[in-house]
Scaffold this active site. Sequence first.
Site, PDB file in Angstrom:
ATOM      1  N   GLN A  41      -2.949   3.269   4.922  1.00 51.80           N
ATOM      2  CA  GLN A  41      -3.656   2.234   4.163  1.00 51.80           C
ATOM      3  C   GLN A  41      -3.255   0.850   4.680  1.00 51.80           C
ATOM      4  OE1 GLN A  41      -2.305   3.357   0.240  1.00 51.80           O
ATOM      5  NE2 GLN A  41      -4.175   4.489  -0.176  1.00 51.80           N
ATOM      6  N   ALA A  79       0.868  -1.179   0.000  1.00 47.58           N
ATOM      7  CA  ALA A  79       0.000   0.000   0.000  1.00 47.58           C
ATOM      8  C   ALA A  79       0.902   1.225   0.000  1.00 47.58           C
ATOM      9  CB  ALA A  79      -0.925   0.014   1.206  1.00 47.58           C
ATOM     10  N   SER A  80       0.367   2.348  -0.462  1.00 49.00           N
ATOM     11  CA  SER A  80       1.212   3.524  -0.665  1.00 49.00           C
ATOM     12  C   SER A  80       1.563   4.260   0.620  1.00 49.00           C
ATOM     13  CB  SER A  80       0.530   4.496  -1.637  1.00 49.00           C
ATOM     14  OG  SER A  80       0.372   3.889  -2.899  1.00 49.00           O
ATOM     15  N   THR A  81       0.649   4.280   1.590  1.00 43.69           N
ATOM     16  CA  THR A  81       0.878   5.049   2.809  1.00 43.69           C
ATOM     17  C   THR A  81       0.630   4.196   4.032  1.00 43.69           C
ATOM     18  OG1 THR A  81      -1.402   5.830   3.082  1.00 43.69           O
ATOM     19  CG2 THR A  81       0.012   7.088   1.579  1.00 43.69           C
TER      20      THR A  81
END
Length: 207
Positions: free
Chosen positions: A14, A9-11
């Site tokens: 998330q 996930a990007s962050t």
Amino acid sequence: MHIRAYLRASTKEQDASRAKDDLRRFADERGLKIVSWYVENESGASLARPELFRLLSDCHPGDILLVEQVDRLSRLNAEDWSKLKAEIAAKRVRVVALDLPTSYQLANSGDDFTGRMLDAINGMMLDMLAAIARKDYEDRRRRQAQGIADAKTRGTYKGRPEDTERNAAIMTMLTNGQSWASIIAATGCSRSTLSRLLQRVRTEAEG
């Protein structure tokens, strides 16, 4: 042959493990067993992904790298995607993605000729989906930049809300002389954030 599942996930806000049930179900339906999971919160537009490269380091020829979608593996620019593909090819790892039906057959391909044909077809499809994922990333970044520019023009842009609790903790760490490397490891903050908060610590000390 081992199945190694990669979740990204990007962050940190998330849930990178959200797709775990889908990957497990995919493997179970085909009589496959996932031997290890690699989970991280990093941008798909960056090659700096420790867990992905740990996965590749653990792989043996013929192992499968299983992902939910190709964009979990790559939102890279063309140059970085070529580097990652070269690393995958050097390890002789097969990529299987739930959103790439042609890759499913690779999981059970035993015939050498069929396997090579599927590899070639799958490689072209991977390239196409990786290019689409990159374009989607760039489009979203452009729209975001346009939105920020419009908001600044209207005087309504406020920026990202500050994480006051986290920043207070970081400032305490800085005041106590903790190293930047250990603070970054503990909080996931960037060096630019550390520099800004260090300046705030010094300003408060002078005041």
